[in-house]
Scaffold this motif. Sequence first.
Motif, mmCIF file in Angstrom:
data_model
loop_
_atom_site.group_PDB
_atom_site.id
_atom_site.type_symbol
_atom_site.label_atom_id
_atom_site.label_comp_id
_atom_site.label_asym_id
_atom_site.label_seq_id
_atom_site.Cartn_x
_atom_site.Cartn_y
_atom_site.Cartn_z
ATOM 1 N N LYS A 43 1.089 -1.336 0.001
ATOM 2 C CA LYS A 43 0.119 -0.204 -0.253
ATOM 3 C C LYS A 43 0.343 0.748 0.333
ATOM 4 O O LYS A 43 0.505 2.408 0.059
ATOM 5 N N VAL A 44 2.007 1.460 -0.208
ATOM 6 C CA VAL A 44 2.955 2.110 -0.292
ATOM 7 C C VAL A 44 3.393 2.492 -1.572
ATOM 8 O O VAL A 44 4.182 1.726 -2.390
ATOM 9 N N SER A 45 3.795 3.816 -1.619
ATOM 10 C CA SER A 45 3.880 4.349 -3.133
ATOM 11 C C SER A 45 5.553 4.149 -3.945
ATOM 12 O O SER A 45 5.470 3.850 -4.446
ATOM 13 N N ARG A 46 6.151 3.727 -2.668
ATOM 14 C CA ARG A 46 7.638 3.951 -2.963
ATOM 15 C C ARG A 46 7.995 2.800 -3.559
ATOM 16 O O ARG A 46 7.269 1.340 -3.511
ATOM 17 N N LYS A 47 9.145 2.299 -3.848
ATOM 18 C CA LYS A 47 10.164 1.643 -4.285
ATOM 19 C C LYS A 47 10.639 0.450 -3.351
ATOM 20 O O LYS A 47 11.318 1.733 -2.630
ATOM 21 N N ILE A 48 10.523 -0.574 -2.947
ATOM 22 C CA ILE A 48 10.999 -0.946 -2.068
ATOM 23 C C ILE A 48 11.690 -1.980 -2.500
ATOM 24 O O ILE A 48 12.201 -2.230 -3.233
ATOM 25 N N PRO A 49 13.784 -1.837 -1.709
ATOM 26 C CA PRO A 49 14.512 -2.846 -2.420
ATOM 27 C C PRO A 49 13.954 -4.255 -2.275
ATOM 28 O O PRO A 49 13.247 -4.824 -1.099
ATOM 29 N N SER A 50 14.273 -5.606 -2.890
ATOM 30 C CA SER A 50 14.105 -6.664 -3.065
ATOM 31 C C SER A 50 14.538 -7.079 -1.493
ATOM 32 O O SER A 50 13.534 -8.098 -1.033
ATOM 33 N N MET A 51 15.395 -6.930 -1.020
ATOM 34 C CA MET A 51 15.998 -7.580 -0.435
ATOM 35 C C MET A 51 14.846 -7.040 1.196
ATOM 36 O O MET A 51 15.030 -7.486 2.457
ATOM 37 N N MET A 52 14.479 -5.777 1.592
ATOM 38 C CA MET A 52 14.089 -4.974 2.423
ATOM 39 C C MET A 52 11.909 -4.993 2.892
ATOM 40 O O MET A 52 11.448 -4.591 2.438
ATOM 41 N N ASP A 53 11.645 -6.168 1.401
ATOM 42 C CA ASP A 53 10.638 -6.207 0.273
ATOM 43 C C ASP A 53 9.759 -7.032 1.389
ATOM 44 O O ASP A 53 9.682 -8.528 0.919
ATOM 45 N N TYR A 54 8.313 -7.295 2.086
ATOM 46 C CA TYR A 54 7.961 -8.092 2.874
ATOM 47 C C TYR A 54 7.518 -9.049 1.650
ATOM 48 O O TYR A 54 7.456 -9.927 2.149
ATOM 49 N N LYS A 55 6.997 -8.313 1.052
ATOM 50 C CA LYS A 55 5.976 -9.573 0.074
ATOM 51 C C LYS A 55 6.893 -10.286 -0.521
ATOM 52 O O LYS A 55 6.506 -12.055 -1.187
ATOM 53 N N ILE A 56 8.295 -10.090 -1.202
ATOM 54 C CA ILE A 56 9.276 -10.830 -1.912
ATOM 55 C C ILE A 56 9.523 -11.954 -0.732
ATOM 56 O O ILE A 56 9.673 -13.072 -1.609
ATOM 57 N N HIS A 57 10.014 -11.583 0.121
ATOM 58 C CA HIS A 57 10.219 -12.846 0.976
ATOM 59 C C HIS A 57 8.941 -13.800 1.834
ATOM 60 O O HIS A 57 8.757 -15.285 1.576
ATOM 61 N N ILE A 58 7.887 -13.514 1.308
ATOM 62 C CA ILE A 58 6.308 -14.318 1.253
ATOM 63 C C ILE A 58 6.767 -15.110 0.510
ATOM 64 O O ILE A 58 6.752 -16.236 0.356
ATOM 65 N N ASN A 59 6.929 -14.726 -0.926
ATOM 66 C CA ASN A 59 6.105 -15.690 -2.377
ATOM 67 C C ASN A 59 7.617 -16.194 -2.119
ATOM 68 O O ASN A 59 7.460 -16.836 -3.090
ATOM 69 N N LYS A 60 8.879 -16.058 -1.839
ATOM 70 C CA LYS A 60 10.188 -16.627 -1.972
ATOM 71 C C LYS A 60 10.191 -17.904 -0.655
ATOM 72 O O LYS A 60 10.920 -18.465 -0.332
ATOM 73 N N SER A 61 9.165 -17.949 0.031
ATOM 74 C CA SER A 61 9.144 -18.355 1.345
ATOM 75 C C SER A 61 9.967 -18.609 2.181
ATOM 76 O O SER A 61 10.613 -18.875 3.040
ATOM 77 N N SER A 62 10.249 -17.026 2.468
ATOM 78 C CA SER A 62 11.343 -17.150 3.142
ATOM 79 C C SER A 62 12.648 -17.238 2.812
ATOM 80 O O SER A 62 13.722 -18.068 3.506
ATOM 81 N N MET A 63 13.062 -17.992 1.801
ATOM 82 C CA MET A 63 14.361 -18.682 1.302
ATOM 83 C C MET A 63 14.704 -17.166 0.293
ATOM 84 O O MET A 63 15.018 -17.832 -1.099
ATOM 85 N N PHE A 64 14.101 -15.985 -0.234
ATOM 86 C CA PHE A 64 14.564 -14.911 -0.644
ATOM 87 C C PHE A 64 16.201 -15.134 -0.970
ATOM 88 O O PHE A 64 16.529 -15.198 -2.317
ATOM 89 N N ASN A 65 17.209 -15.108 -0.111
ATOM 90 C CA ASN A 65 18.305 -15.286 -0.263
ATOM 91 C C ASN A 65 18.847 -16.493 0.733
ATOM 92 O O ASN A 65 17.654 -16.820 1.248
ATOM 93 N N THR A 66 20.406 -17.049 0.767
ATOM 94 C CA THR A 66 21.021 -18.424 1.637
ATOM 95 C C THR A 66 20.031 -17.859 3.155
ATOM 96 O O THR A 66 20.456 -16.755 3.884
ATOM 97 N N PRO A 67 19.169 -18.155 3.871
ATOM 98 C CA PRO A 67 18.727 -18.308 5.152
ATOM 99 C C PRO A 67 19.807 -18.293 6.292
ATOM 100 O O PRO A 67 21.206 -19.435 5.408
ATOM 101 N N PRO A 68 19.748 -18.219 7.141
ATOM 102 C CA PRO A 68 20.941 -18.617 8.681
ATOM 103 C C PRO A 68 20.413 -20.348 8.831
ATOM 104 O O PRO A 68 19.531 -20.164 10.069
ATOM 105 N N VAL A 69 21.139 -20.400 8.432
ATOM 106 C CA VAL A 69 20.054 -21.928 8.512
ATOM 107 C C VAL A 69 20.502 -22.258 10.069
ATOM 108 O O VAL A 69 19.173 -22.981 10.296
ATOM 109 N N PHE A 70 22.260 -22.303 10.665
ATOM 110 C CA PHE A 70 21.620 -23.080 12.183
ATOM 111 C C PHE A 70 20.838 -22.068 13.013
ATOM 112 O O PHE A 70 20.250 -22.713 13.678
#
Length: 353
Positions: free
Chosen positions: A209-236
């Motif tokens: 709902k915000v008008s600004r562009k959000i960097p990918s790493m900071m975008d909740y929607k991207i992390h949701i779409n990638k099932s919290s695996m957008f980048n290498t997660p902290p495995v341990f």
Amino acid sequence: MKKHNFSAGPCILPKSVMLKASEAVLNYDEGLSLIEISHRSKPFVDIMERARSLALELLGLEGKGYKALFLQGGASTQFLMVALNLLEKRAGYLNTGTWSTKAIKEAKIYDDIYEVASSESGGFNYIPKGYEISEEYDYFHCTSNNTIYGTQMKSFPSTNIPMVCDMSSDIFSRTLDFTQFDLIYAGAQKNMGPAGTTLVVVKEDILGKVSRKIPSMMDYKIHINKSSMFNTPPVFPVYVSMLTLQWLKDLGGIKAIEKENEKKASLIYSEIDLNPLFKGYAVKEDRSNMNATFTLENENLKETFDAMWKEAGINGLNGHRSVGGYRASMYNALSLDSVKALVEVMSELERKA
């Protein structure tokens, strides 16, 4: 000898969790360590899905439009991420201590922030009451528990705007209606696992709902779409958090651990109030069940008291440098016996004085 760990964080973890986690470091998947398997492999994908599912289950948010994420950067990154994703014009913040002050500072980078109330004038030793929240705000932000000052919100305001809560130091410790929150975030190292991951639980319909562009790493929607695996997660840290959440479920969930936490808090605060050598820092009605803060009435006894609690195998009792005194952090995995050990030392000091 295992010490009584009252550290404010990283926190004490259940022994069974520590043992299982240590075994996984040596061998988790057919001769491979947990920390060397691919984060895209089925074993770790299953861990991530289980951790996210357990978080929603324990909070009573399954099937209610929420998503759970395990991200990086600690709660400090969430100060910024919340504003990037939710702040369009103006937001209201309740200032109850160091962490909410920092959250306000980060949010101000992006737009107008209004401090709806603050307890700074009292040294943050209480939770403000009776403040108003404008429905013109994009969201309202609060901090449920304040580790440094030992205060805790016992109730939350009713509002028609999204409510965001930093629950880093009391997540999964007490029963609440978690549906009153639209976004919850919590660093794992207070009540879930080792430092390195942060739980975010967000109601999907508040996003986008915000008008600004959000960097990918900071975008909740991207992390949701990638099932919290957008980048290498902290495995341990994710694995240990999953084990801790399973441990909590096996105990009977939040309702069961809340009873134990109330016993621990009642015991330590009773000693603080009855022992003339000690004084509580936070006002009684706002005392935290997670972090009991107190001071010595006679500083001449400090050297003696410090030697006594260290001799008793107690660790992490010193207060934060901004407050001084002492802080007993009683997270979920701390046993009632550890609190009894501390109370005995406090009582013994009174007998000697």
